[in-house]
Design an enzyme around this catalytic site. Structure first.
Site, PDB file in Angstrom:
ATOM      1  N   HIS A  35      -9.806   1.189  -0.840  1.00 16.71           N
ATOM      2  CA  HIS A  35      -9.291   1.756   0.400  1.00 16.71           C
ATOM      3  C   HIS A  35     -10.681   1.593   1.210  1.00 16.71           C
ATOM      4  O   HIS A  35     -11.927   2.382   0.335  1.00 16.71           O
ATOM      5  CB  HIS A  35      -9.163   2.613   0.628  1.00 16.71           C
TER       6      HIS A  35
ATOM      7  N   HIS B 181       0.623  -1.210  -0.239  1.00 18.87           N
ATOM      8  CA  HIS B 181       0.260   0.618   0.379  1.00 18.87           C
ATOM      9  C   HIS B 181       0.895   1.594  -0.638  1.00 18.87           C
ATOM     10  O   HIS B 181       1.152   1.662   0.837  1.00 18.87           O
ATOM     11  CB  HIS B 181      -0.465  -0.114   1.356  1.00 18.87           C
TER      12      HIS B 181
ATOM     13  N   ASP C  84       1.862   4.173   2.668  1.00 15.71           N
ATOM     14  CA  ASP C  84       0.695   4.355   2.037  1.00 15.71           C
ATOM     15  C   ASP C  84       1.226   5.521   1.434  1.00 15.71           C
ATOM     16  O   ASP C  84       1.080   5.972  -0.222  1.00 15.71           O
ATOM     17  CB  ASP C  84      -0.563   5.632   3.253  1.00 15.71           C
ATOM     18  N   ASP C  85       1.458   7.096   1.950  1.00 16.71           N
ATOM     19  CA  ASP C  85       2.389   8.561   1.239  1.00 16.71           C
ATOM     20  C   ASP C  85       3.102   8.516   1.659  1.00 16.71           C
ATOM     21  O   ASP C  85       3.687   9.526   2.538  1.00 16.71           O
ATOM     22  CB  ASP C  85       0.824   9.431   0.723  1.00 16.71           C
TER      23      ASP C  85
ATOM     24  N   GLU D 255     -11.203   3.482   6.267  1.00 15.77           N
ATOM     25  CA  GLU D 255      -9.790   4.723   6.996  1.00 15.77           C
ATOM     26  C   GLU D 255     -10.551   5.349   7.509  1.00 15.77           C
ATOM     27  O   GLU D 255     -10.465   5.880   8.719  1.00 15.77           O
ATOM     28  CB  GLU D 255      -8.970   5.387   5.391  1.00 15.77           C
TER      29      GLU D 255
HETATM   30  N1  ADE Z   1      -4.474   9.089  -2.094  1.00 11.01           N
HETATM   31  C1  ADE Z   1      -3.032   8.707  -1.017  1.00 11.01           C
HETATM   32  N2  ADE Z   1      -2.950   8.426  -0.521  1.00 11.01           N
HETATM   33  C2  ADE Z   1      -4.520   8.299   0.165  1.00 11.01           C
HETATM   34  C3  ADE Z   1      -5.204   7.169   1.567  1.00 11.01           C
HETATM   35  N3  ADE Z   1      -4.576   7.390   2.001  1.00 11.01           N
HETATM   36  N4  ADE Z   1      -6.415   7.692   1.424  1.00 11.01           N
HETATM   37  C4  ADE Z   1      -7.120   7.015   0.159  1.00 11.01           C
HETATM   38  N5  ADE Z   1      -7.141   7.919  -0.581  1.00 11.01           N
HETATM   39  C5  ADE Z   1      -5.831   8.101  -1.100  1.00 11.01           C
HETATM   40 ZN    ZN Z   2      -3.317   4.611   0.232  1.00  7.34          ZN
END
Ligand code: ADE
Ligand code: ZN
Length: 315
Positions: free
Chosen positions: A194, A14, A275-276, A197
């Site tokens: 997703h 992810h 994630d990011d 969350e």
């Molecule tokens: N796009 C990038 N990161 C995300 C996240 N955590 N939740 C939803 N969309 C995303």
């Molecule tokens: Zn994500």
């Protein structure tokens, strides 16, 4: 513990490639491509990374990716990520990308697909890391847009292994995308979404029952529904959880209250992911360090998490 985490072979399942854009690369590409950013320097970019929720992050994330213009930019972005995590002992990475974040800016499919492909091939050869792509649909846009995107993506069918669903969750339940997920299934692709969350457990049910996903990305709020937790465990649906993301987007009040251990105790295949990474302050190993510390994970639990990541790969 950090030594153990570093040495374990792991998969990352992810990661949004656009969320691995380092502030320095963002500045450099803005200059190279003559793109106006509302930041004068790298420290102003970093100061802006102060999120209240998912939407406040996404607004910056879409703005940040506007510096990506050429095939070389996409190559550089992908290569930088693969180098970084290969050094963290990631042997396989299943990497999300957002075509709908690029196409409306006039970027051609070939620009990002061929840039990603070239970097993945070079990294396989140079570093031995196995990179794969997962095409994500932006759920704040209508399904008709996702269907058009999917149809156009078929020209590059061999370059990705699955589809996902990301962007703003609340108010955009999975069932809105049932047709495009059916098409992806028919095309032999793996499916993830997703869910849970920020959205309710109900969205996780929908991702499973209506979209037919093989994995759930995040899934935190599924913990509120015991029957759902039992279903996820029974059907061996892996959760791709992202501790630093949850902390920075305030989807958990404190990392010590993270749902990971409860899922593990219930027999769910939970995994750790970034994630990011540049937006949330850590690549894969930093996520392991943070959650191991916050939940006081044992060596056995950490080994289990790394093993889960390899088990939950799409192959
Ligand atoms: N796009 C990038 N990161 C995300 C996240 N955590 N939740 C939803 N969309 C995303
Ligand atoms: Zn994500």
């Amino acid at each position: 513990m950090q030594q153990l985490i570093q040495t374990l072979k792991k998969a990352e399942l992810h990661i949004h490639i656009e969320g691995s854009l380092e502030p320095q690369m963002m500045m450099d590409l803005a200059v190279r491509n003559k793109i106006q950013l509302p930041y004068a320097n790298v420290s102003q970019i970093e100061q802006a990374y102060n999120f209240e929720n998912l939407q406040s992050f996404l607004d910056l994330y879409y703005r940040g990716m506007s510096v990506l213009q050429t095939e070389q930019d996409y190559y550089d972005l992908m290569m930088a990520y693969l180098r970084k995590v290969s050094a963290q002992n990631v042997v396989r990475a299943e990497i999300f990308f957002d075509p709908q974040g690029h196409l409306p800016r006039g970027i051609a499919w070939s620009t990002f697909m061929l840039g990603f492909e070239r970097a993945i091939n070079d990294a396989r050869f140079e570093l031995g890391i196995d990179g794969q792509l997962i095409l994500c649909f932006l759920r704040h846009l209508p399904e008709s847009d996702a269907l058009r995107t999917f149809e156009a993506a078929m020209e590059y069918r061999d370059l990705f292994i699955g589809v996902g669903l990301d962007s703003s969750e609340q108010g955009f339940p999975p069932h809105l995308f049932k047709n495009v997920f059916r098409e992806a299934k028919n095309a032999g692709l793996y499916l993830s979404a997703h869910a849970g969350e920020e959205g309710p457990a109900e969205y996780v049910w929908e991702a499973l029952d209506i979209l037919g996903v093989d994995r759930i990305d995040h899934g935190n709020n599924a913990i509120k529904d015991l029957e759902l937790v039992r279903r996820i465990a029974r059907d061996k649906i892996a959760l791709t959880m992202c501790p630093l993301s949850n902390q920075r987007l305030q989807s958990v009040p404190d990392l010590s209250l993270h749902q990971l251990r409860d899922f593990m105790d219930a027999g769910v295949i939970a995994t750790i992911n970034s994630d990011d990474p540049t937006y949330f302050g850590g690549y894969l190993n930093e996520n392991y360090f943070a959650i191991a510390d916050a939940l006081k994970l044992s060596e056995i639990e950490i080994r289990q998490l790394a093993e889960n990541s390899l088990l939950a790969c799409y192959k």
